[in-house]
Write an enzyme that holds these catalytic residues in place. Structure first.
Site, PDB file in Angstrom:
ATOM      1  N   TYR A 183      -1.623  -7.285  -1.296  1.00  0.00           N
ATOM      2  CA  TYR A 183      -0.732  -6.163  -0.975  1.00  0.00           C
ATOM      3  C   TYR A 183      -1.046  -4.957  -1.860  1.00  0.00           C
ATOM      4  O   TYR A 183      -1.180  -3.828  -1.377  1.00  0.00           O
ATOM      5  CB  TYR A 183       0.725  -6.586  -1.153  1.00  0.00           C
ATOM      6  CG  TYR A 183       1.708  -5.447  -1.059  1.00  0.00           C
ATOM      7  CD1 TYR A 183       2.022  -4.867   0.166  1.00  0.00           C
ATOM      8  CD2 TYR A 183       2.327  -4.942  -2.203  1.00  0.00           C
ATOM      9  CE1 TYR A 183       2.931  -3.811   0.250  1.00  0.00           C
ATOM     10  CE2 TYR A 183       3.231  -3.887  -2.131  1.00  0.00           C
ATOM     11  CZ  TYR A 183       3.520  -3.330  -0.911  1.00  0.00           C
ATOM     12  OH  TYR A 183       4.411  -2.283  -0.831  1.00  0.00           O
ATOM     13  N   GLU A 233       3.063  -1.752  -7.232  1.00  0.00           N
ATOM     14  CA  GLU A 233       2.175  -2.915  -7.289  1.00  0.00           C
ATOM     15  C   GLU A 233       0.708  -2.497  -7.417  1.00  0.00           C
ATOM     16  O   GLU A 233      -0.134  -3.316  -7.775  1.00  0.00           O
ATOM     17  CB  GLU A 233       2.360  -3.779  -6.035  1.00  0.00           C
ATOM     18  CG  GLU A 233       3.659  -4.557  -5.988  1.00  0.00           C
ATOM     19  CD  GLU A 233       3.712  -5.707  -6.993  1.00  0.00           C
ATOM     20  OE1 GLU A 233       2.629  -6.197  -7.395  1.00  0.00           O
ATOM     21  OE2 GLU A 233       4.821  -6.110  -7.370  1.00  0.00           O
ATOM     22  N   SER A 242       2.915   2.165  -3.822  1.00  0.00           N
ATOM     23  CA  SER A 242       3.725   1.133  -4.471  1.00  0.00           C
ATOM     24  C   SER A 242       3.345   0.950  -5.934  1.00  0.00           C
ATOM     25  O   SER A 242       2.173   1.105  -6.315  1.00  0.00           O
ATOM     26  CB  SER A 242       3.532  -0.198  -3.733  1.00  0.00           C
ATOM     27  OG  SER A 242       4.072  -1.277  -4.461  1.00  0.00           O
TER      28      SER A 242
END
Length: 337
Positions: A154, A133, A131
């Site tokens: 996360y 992120e 990801s």
């Protein structure tokens, strides 16, 4: 011979589009299904095949990324040619409220799956859903060589999963790839994710069922693409001769405020009249800007995005309006966009 694939997270946005893509290519597709007392396969209804059918190519199996033994047994029985690990607790804001669960499913779940492949002794290729992120506060544009600086549980869990895939590739010669996907959306996006929360609210405000939409940080900048195109990139990674890691993105930046403007304009509305601020939607640690550089994916895989964020906003708004109109009229509509 017919190829087979196992998809974790098959009931999610990406899993459903990937299942469609693989079925269209003649694959036999197996999906992991978490046990629930209510139906959670709505995104797959249009490709569902009754278990009693003799000639079928889609199979769902009850298993979970928290159960390593079940994963070993399933992989040993199925011996899939390809494995796509899309399962995760993927809501960034929720990960602050449930950091241990997020770490267990999103991070350790990846290791359980990798170890299950090794322990089962099967010859397969695995795609790990990484990801954007993971980059967190690293300055944009972010590419494969950008250092990770995650700003959420996360993001931290995804970094762990990323390096676990690299480690199994280097330690056991496993064909493992990481797809570092930037934000990708569609009408099948979960209703608590900001883009879908916006487009769903647009449909409801247009119909007079809702007056206000409450959001957090409107200045966050993201690189938004179209999910059906991104699952094609996943497939291409596993068809390449050598395993590697790739950023998948459009390279175009837009703030939440920009997306709001495009979404409300698609329905002839002014977002300023309806949007209100609620601090509970802000993150303890914010990620200001995620903008991807997907040059490597274009050069090596021949992948390029076509749908840009203004068109994406329109697609999602129109789908939510159609779905709501059908619901109010007592009809049903299939979200196949």
């Amino acid at each position: 011979m017919t190829k087979s694939a196992l998809i974790t997270g098959i009931t999610g946005q990406d899993g459903s589009y990937l299942a469609e893509l693989l079925l269209s290519k003649g694959y036999t597709v197996h999906g992991l299904l978490r046990r629930s007392s209510s139906f959670n396969t709505g995104r797959l209804d249009h490709v569902y095949q009754d278990p009693h059918e003799a000639e079928r190519s889609l199979f769902l199996h009850h298993a979970d990324l928290t159960d390593g033994v079940a994963l070993v047994n399933l992989l040993r029985d199925l011996t899939p040619d390809e494995v796509y690990n899309l399962g995760a607790q993927s809501h960034v804001r929720v990960s602050f409220d449930s950091p241990l669960y997020t770490g267990d499913v999103t991070g350790m779940g990846t290791v359980r799956l990798l170890e299950a492949i090794r322990a089962a002794g099967i010859d397969t290729r695995i795609y790990q859903a990484s990801s954007s992120e993971m980059f967190g506060s690293a300055p944009p544009p972010q590419h494969e060589g950008t250092p990770f600086h995650p700003r959420s549980p996360y993001g931290c869990a995804k970094v762990f999963g990323y390096w676990s895939a690299v480690n199994y590739r280097e330690s056991y010669d496993l064909f493992a790839v990481n797809g570092i996907l930037f934000n990708h959306e569609s009408p099948r996006r979960g209703e608590t994710f900001v883009t879908r929360k916006i487009t769903r609210a647009v449909a409801r405000i247009r119909a007079g069922l809702q007056h206000h939409l409450y959001l957090g940080n409107l200045d966050a900048v993201r690189d938004w693409g179209y999910a059906p195109e991104y699952v094609d990139a996943m497939w291409r990674m596993l068809q390449h001769d050598h395993p590697d890691d790739y950023v998948v993105a459009t390279g175009e930046a837009a703030s939440v405020r920009d997306f709001l403007g495009a979404a409300f304009s698609a329905a002839g509305l002014d977002w300023r009249e309806h949007v209100r601020f609620d601090p509970k939607y802000e993150r303890p640690a914010e990620v200001d800007a995620l903008i991807g550089d997907a040059a490597k994916a274009e050069e090596t895989l021949g992948w390029k995005p076509r749908v840009r964020w203004p068109e994406l906003a329109r697609i999602m708004v129109e789908a939510d309006i159609d779905a709501l109109d059908a619901e109010l009229s007592g009809a049903s509509v299939r979200i196949d966009r």
